[in-house]
Design an enzyme around this catalytic site. Structure first.
Site, PDB file in Angstrom:
ATOM      1  N   SER A 123      -7.803  30.490 -17.853  1.00 48.71           N
ATOM      2  CA  SER A 123      -8.791  29.901 -18.746  1.00 48.71           C
ATOM      3  C   SER A 123      -8.830  30.692 -20.056  1.00 48.71           C
ATOM      4  O   SER A 123      -7.784  30.932 -20.661  1.00 48.71           O
ATOM      5  CB  SER A 123     -10.153  29.849 -18.047  1.00 48.71           C
ATOM      6  N   ASP A 266      -6.652  18.970 -14.851  1.00 45.94           N
ATOM      7  CA  ASP A 266      -7.575  19.779 -15.641  1.00 45.94           C
ATOM      8  C   ASP A 266      -8.228  18.927 -16.729  1.00 45.94           C
ATOM      9  O   ASP A 266      -7.548  18.344 -17.575  1.00 45.94           O
ATOM     10  CB  ASP A 266      -6.820  20.960 -16.269  1.00 45.94           C
ATOM     11  N   HIS A 299      -9.909  21.931 -13.440  1.00 46.26           N
ATOM     12  CA  HIS A 299      -9.701  23.255 -14.034  1.00 46.26           C
ATOM     13  C   HIS A 299      -9.795  24.375 -12.993  1.00 46.26           C
ATOM     14  O   HIS A 299      -8.996  25.311 -13.001  1.00 46.26           O
ATOM     15  CB  HIS A 299     -10.740  23.474 -15.142  1.00 46.26           C
TER      16      HIS A 299
END
Length: 338
Positions: A123, A266, A299
């Protein structure tokens, strides 16, 4: 053990100068005795990357993919994340993510680490890996940005703007912002599989509502409001080009092997953007690889689908001989001091 370094008179992107205190942890071997892997944490993470409470303990540890018997793992807290009571920044918009990369480079310099075997992060930690690799193109042999991007897309900025409004206007800001965030960290399919539209009869709410409330309360009890604002802001400043726009050109300056890891579902850092990056880089850079985690979980799959991630990365972290990247030079440097 948590250690500290102070970077004196650091000038940020807004031109403001201040002393900045950073905290970090080493795991596994000493940096003079094994190749060093820098691990960057995600938005609500910290330097506790392995061990009983480590957020990436399924990937990092003894006999794990990043084996602490073979490597030295370094994890630096993003200054302002508030971990263990460390400083937070009230004037958070004075900083960009590239400033954090510059700070990391200064920490490495103070620790006498001039080469890394790998930089890996998930991330925002993966975006920070991109920024550091562009800042120091010859620093690492492997660069592994996971579930991220080297730029802030319109979609990312839009979600961060909503987060900012919640954080600035809600009466329960961290709790409510986290509930919103959980909806784009996962997918409709992931939530449907997990909850099956069931109700929590005791609380008279749907189980998915109970889950969101739980995550909101959990983060509220362990994360600082100013830290959340700061990290959310940093997401909007991801830009390895420094505003010039040609991201592929800047990524192409990286000397090490780039391993792009994305998640096909995602909804935060889109797989489509990572595919474009890979295609653009592979036209002129042979040392670039692309891996796609197949998951319904969105995600958060980079933390959930560990088996797939290990399968992709195991060949990168298999060391077959004692001549590690940079370690021979370090040993010679240490011997010369005796």
């Amino acid at each position: 053990m948590l250690r500290e370094i102070v970077i004196d008179q650091f000038e940020n992107s807004a031109g403001k100068v201040q002393d900045i205190r950073l905290s970090f942890q080493f795991f596994g071997n000493k940096p003079t005795e094994a190749p060093v892997v820098l691990v960057n944490h995600a938005l609500t993470g910290n330097s506790e990357v392995t061990g009983e409470f480590g957020w990436w303990k399924d990937l990092i540890g003894e006999d794990k993919c990043i084996d602490l018997r073979k490597y030295c793992v370094l994890a630096i807290n993003i200054p302002g994340n508030g971990y263990k009571g460390h400083e937070v920044f009230k004037e958070y918009k004075d900083f960009k993510l590239k400033d954090i990369a510059r700070l990391q480079a200064k920490v490495l310099e103070k620790l006498n680490i001039d080469k890394l075997y790998a930089i890996i992060g998930g991330s925002i930690g993966g975006a920070l890996a991109w920024e550091l690799a562009v800042l120091k193109p010859a620093l690492a042999k492997h660069i592994i940005p996971v579930a991220t991007d080297f730029k802030a897309t319109d979609w990312l900025v839009a979600n961060c703007r909503i987060q900012e409004h919640i954080l600035n206007n809600s009466s329960n800001p961290v709790h409510d912002a986290r509930m919103h965030a959980m909806t784009f960290y996962r997918t409709p399919q992931s939530l449907a599989q997990k909850f099956e539209n069931k109700k929590n009869e005791g609380k008279q709410v749907f189980e998915v509502e109970n889950w969101l409330l739980h995550h909101g309360e959990k983060l509220k009890n362990r994360f600082n409001l100013d830290s959340y604002k700061f990290l959310n802001h940093l997401l909007t400043t991801i830009d390895i080009s420094g505003g010039k726009g040609d991201h592929i050109q800047y990524a192409g300056q990286i000397k090490g092997h780039i391993h792009i890891v994305t998640v096909n579902s995602d909804l935060f850092f889109l797989a489509e953007e990572n595919r474009k990056a890979y295609k653009g880089l592979s036209r002129f850079k042979p040392e670039v690889s692309y891996y796609e985690i197949d998951s319904i979980h969105g995600h958060d799959a980079f933390l959930i689908e560990t088996e797939q991630l290990v399968r992709f990365l195991k060949p990168v972290f298999e060391i077959k001989e004692d001549r590690f990247y940079g370690v021979a030079e370090k040993r010679n440097k240490v011997l010369s001091l005796k």
